[in-house]
Design an enzyme around this catalytic site. Structure first.
Site, PDB file in Angstrom:
ATOM      1  N   ARG A   1       0.837  -1.207   0.000  1.00 40.94           N
ATOM      2  CA  ARG A   1       0.000   0.000   0.000  1.00 40.94           C
ATOM      3  C   ARG A   1       0.864   1.247   0.000  1.00 40.94           C
ATOM      4  O   ARG A   1       1.827   1.332   0.752  1.00 40.94           O
ATOM      5  CB  ARG A   1      -0.911   0.002   1.239  1.00 40.94           C
ATOM      6  CG  ARG A   1      -1.823  -1.213   1.287  1.00 40.94           C
ATOM      7  CD  ARG A   1      -2.773  -1.199   2.472  1.00 40.94           C
ATOM      8  NE  ARG A   1      -3.578  -2.424   2.454  1.00 40.94           N
ATOM      9  CZ  ARG A   1      -4.538  -2.717   3.333  1.00 40.94           C
ATOM     10  NH1 ARG A   1      -4.811  -1.868   4.312  1.00 40.94           N
ATOM     11  NH2 ARG A   1      -5.212  -3.836   3.234  1.00 40.94           N
TER      12      ARG A   1
ATOM     13  N   ARG B   1       2.417   1.515  10.567  1.00 46.07           N
ATOM     14  CA  ARG B   1       1.831   1.752   9.233  1.00 46.07           C
ATOM     15  C   ARG B   1       2.952   1.635   8.226  1.00 46.07           C
ATOM     16  O   ARG B   1       3.886   2.432   8.248  1.00 46.07           O
ATOM     17  CB  ARG B   1       1.210   3.154   9.192  1.00 46.07           C
ATOM     18  CG  ARG B   1       0.486   3.482   7.894  1.00 46.07           C
ATOM     19  CD  ARG B   1      -0.030   4.918   7.914  1.00 46.07           C
ATOM     20  NE  ARG B   1      -1.079   5.098   8.900  1.00 46.07           N
ATOM     21  CZ  ARG B   1      -2.364   4.805   8.689  1.00 46.07           C
ATOM     22  NH1 ARG B   1      -2.747   4.359   7.521  1.00 46.07           N
ATOM     23  NH2 ARG B   1      -3.254   4.976   9.642  1.00 46.07           N
TER      24      ARG B   1
ATOM     25  N   GLU C   1      -5.616  -1.370  14.873  1.00 47.83           N
ATOM     26  CA  GLU C   1      -6.492  -2.174  14.015  1.00 47.83           C
ATOM     27  C   GLU C   1      -5.693  -3.319  13.380  1.00 47.83           C
ATOM     28  O   GLU C   1      -4.771  -3.086  12.613  1.00 47.83           O
ATOM     29  CB  GLU C   1      -7.082  -1.269  12.928  1.00 47.83           C
ATOM     30  CG  GLU C   1      -8.046  -1.973  12.017  1.00 47.83           C
ATOM     31  CD  GLU C   1      -8.391  -1.112  10.796  1.00 47.83           C
ATOM     32  OE1 GLU C   1      -8.420   0.124  10.920  1.00 47.83           O
ATOM     33  OE2 GLU C   1      -8.628  -1.706   9.729  1.00 47.83           O
TER      34      GLU C   1
ATOM     35  N   SER D   1     -10.193  -6.087   9.832  1.00 46.02           N
ATOM     36  CA  SER D   1     -11.400  -5.383   9.467  1.00 46.02           C
ATOM     37  C   SER D   1     -12.271  -6.425   8.777  1.00 46.02           C
ATOM     38  O   SER D   1     -11.897  -6.944   7.735  1.00 46.02           O
ATOM     39  CB  SER D   1     -11.027  -4.253   8.501  1.00 46.02           C
ATOM     40  OG  SER D   1     -12.029  -3.288   8.453  1.00 46.02           O
TER      41      SER D   1
ATOM     42  N   ARG E   1       0.992  -5.227  13.130  1.00 47.74           N
ATOM     43  CA  ARG E   1       0.376  -4.777  14.380  1.00 47.74           C
ATOM     44  C   ARG E   1       0.228  -5.930  15.361  1.00 47.74           C
ATOM     45  O   ARG E   1       0.178  -5.728  16.578  1.00 47.74           O
ATOM     46  CB  ARG E   1      -0.957  -4.096  14.085  1.00 47.74           C
ATOM     47  CG  ARG E   1      -0.708  -2.799  13.309  1.00 47.74           C
ATOM     48  CD  ARG E   1      -1.973  -2.146  12.839  1.00 47.74           C
ATOM     49  NE  ARG E   1      -1.668  -1.020  11.951  1.00 47.74           N
ATOM     50  CZ  ARG E   1      -2.533  -0.427  11.157  1.00 47.74           C
ATOM     51  NH1 ARG E   1      -3.798  -0.876  11.120  1.00 47.74           N
ATOM     52  NH2 ARG E   1      -2.182   0.572  10.408  1.00 47.74           N
TER      53      ARG E   1
END
Length: 423
Positions: free
Chosen positions: A261, A276, A348, A351, A390
């Site tokens: 990403r 991130r 997070e 999801s 994470r």
RNA sequence: GGAGGGGUGGCAGAGCGGUCUAAUGCGCCGGUCUUGAAAACCGGUGGAGCCGCAAGGCUCCCGGGGGUUCGAAUCCCUCCCCCUCCGCCA
């Protein structure tokens, strides 16, 4: 993509639903409806002309010479009109597609209102924040002290956001992925696949990355391929353009993939350490579900992802995203947020979403309901099960000891080959 | 990357300019027969869109796109994919 028939039948309902995701989306409806009306008008005329032309050529063979000449001429003149109308219809189709593909999915009625993360609703918690007799370190300090994470050299190789795991760090990464996949495959009965990490435009359009979020991805211009931002993309395209047997639903898949990403626009935002990054590892859970059972499936899938965190002894909470915080394609989403005591935040790690028929319509993924009648669109769901950076953060920060070592939770030991990572 | 062969309905496979509303076989669904099943026989069996309250009608789809022709699964161009051989290569 939304059902155009639904837009026609209930424009007000759709407008309201879209507005919950963001006021700007509701405005896009009017031109779309107008184009749809124009399209049907032009299409009706076009089909009538084609019918006329067809009739002429069908009687051509047995016509006398004079009639043949007339037929030839008539057919020729029809050609021009037809060509003209075909161009018009094609133009309108493109117009419609352009607009329809950037409209987000509408939120399920039970999704709470809200414009950002503040509107999310906590559904449940598991475990509790660990207490420390010392000041817990953040993973970047642990990573350096233990020699398991080498950010500086990752930068040298690729740039910031491309983590280099070293020694036990690399082995931990591999152990986590194997642990998760085994759980998903052996205990939760997902079918394991190992997908391509590059995918084409049709694949990306199906899940919703294209056309609206093209800039968020790494793209290989020369080959027309994208580096996948999630295994959701290849998994959802496994059955693109297929009509599945009803009895084969639900089809549950899991996969490991590296994920890429750009995270442009996120520079400096929660980026310390590996919170991130541009490249990360993840196992994904993905289901093709019967539309009548997709919300049961969402609960199941979410629970399956949660199981990873439970077994690793990590405190987490489940939140239901509000309409404004949900992703483009989702109708309902649960986020799993794991507690990271070093950075002092919930992160997070998963999801889990039900996309209902939004992706299935884009990808023409259908099934025969009761074996007969028109094929119906399936519902697609997916969730991370889970993402490693994470998870790595929460694991190292949660299980750090006063002596600076990391105590490995029992279920992970056979995969890692040690019960403790020491400096 | 080079040369050759090929992409047709769930599958196999015919068709090579009008009769294709795509043969035939298998599969599947329904029926007849049967105590039941099988066999046999009969019938049915793709997708998208548009019009219509419905029944139904119409248009498009033989890998994708474009062209020739009154008319294309059939001819031409182009792209994609698969197979075989050669080259390169983890």
């Amino acid at each position: 993509m939304l059902d155009l028939a639904r837009l026609r039948d209930d424009p007000e309902g759709v407008r309201k639903a879209l507005a919950r995701k963001g006021a700007q989306h509701a405005k896009a409806l009017e031109p779309l409806l107008e184009a749809d009306t124009r399209r049907r008008g032009a299409l009706g005329r076009l089909e009538a002309l084609r019918h006329e032309k067809r009739t002429i050529s069908e009687s051509f063979a047995k016509a006398d010479p004079a009639a043949k000449e007339a037929a030839r001429a008539k057919s020729k003149s029809l050609d021009e009109e037809i060509k003209h109308l075909e161009e018009a219809v094609r133009g309108i189709d493109e117009e419609i597609e352009t607009q329809a593909l950037i409209l987000p999915n509408t939120p399920h009625a039970q999704v709470p209102d809200g414009t950002d993360a503040a509107g999310n609703v906590e559904v449940r918690q598991w475990g509790k924040k660990p207490a420390f007799a010392f000041a817990p370190k953040a993973h970047w300090d642990l990573g350096e002290a233990l020699g398991i994470l080498d950010n500086a050299r990752g930068v040298k190789i690729a740039g910031s956001g491309f983590p280099l795991y070293t020694g036990w760090g690399a082995r931990l990464e591999r152990a986590l992925l194997n642990f998760m996949l085994d759980l998903h495959v052996k205990e939760q009965a997902y079918i394991e696949v190992f997908p391509p990490f590059l995918a084409n435009r049709d694949t990306m359009r199906t899940t919703g990355q294209v056309p609206k979020f093209e800039e968020d991805m790494y793209r290989l211009e020369k080959d027309g391929l994208y580096l996948i931002p999630t295994a959701e993309a290849p998994l959802t395209s496994i059955h693109r353009d297929e009509i599945l047997d009803e009895a084969s639903l639900p089809k549950r898949y899991t996969a490991y993939s590296a994920c890429f990403r750009r995270e442009s626009g996120a520079a400096g935002k929660d980026t310390r350490g590996i919170q991130r990054v541009h490249q990360f590892n993840k196992t994904e859970l993905m289901t093709y579900a019967h539309p009548d059972k997709s919300y049961e499936e969402l609960e199941r899938l979410t629970n399956d992802a949660e199981e990873v965190l439970k077994r690793l002894g990590l405190h987490y909470r489940v939140v239901r995203l509000c309409a404004g915080d949900m992703g483009f394609s989702a109708a309902m989403t649960y986020d799993l947020e794991v507690w990271a005591p070093g950075v002092g935040r919930y992160l997070e790690v998963s999801s889990c979403s039900n996309f209902e028929d939004f992706q299935a319509r884009r990808g023409a993924i259908r099934f025969k309901d009761g074996g007969k009648g028109k094929p119906r669109l399936v519902h697609t769901l997916n969730g991370s099960g889970t993402a490693t950076p994470r998870l790595f953060i929460a694991l190292t920060e949660t299980h750090q000891q006063a002596d600076g070592s990391i105590l490995i939770p029992e279920p992970l030991r056979p995969y890692l080959g040690t019960d403790r990572i020491t400096p």
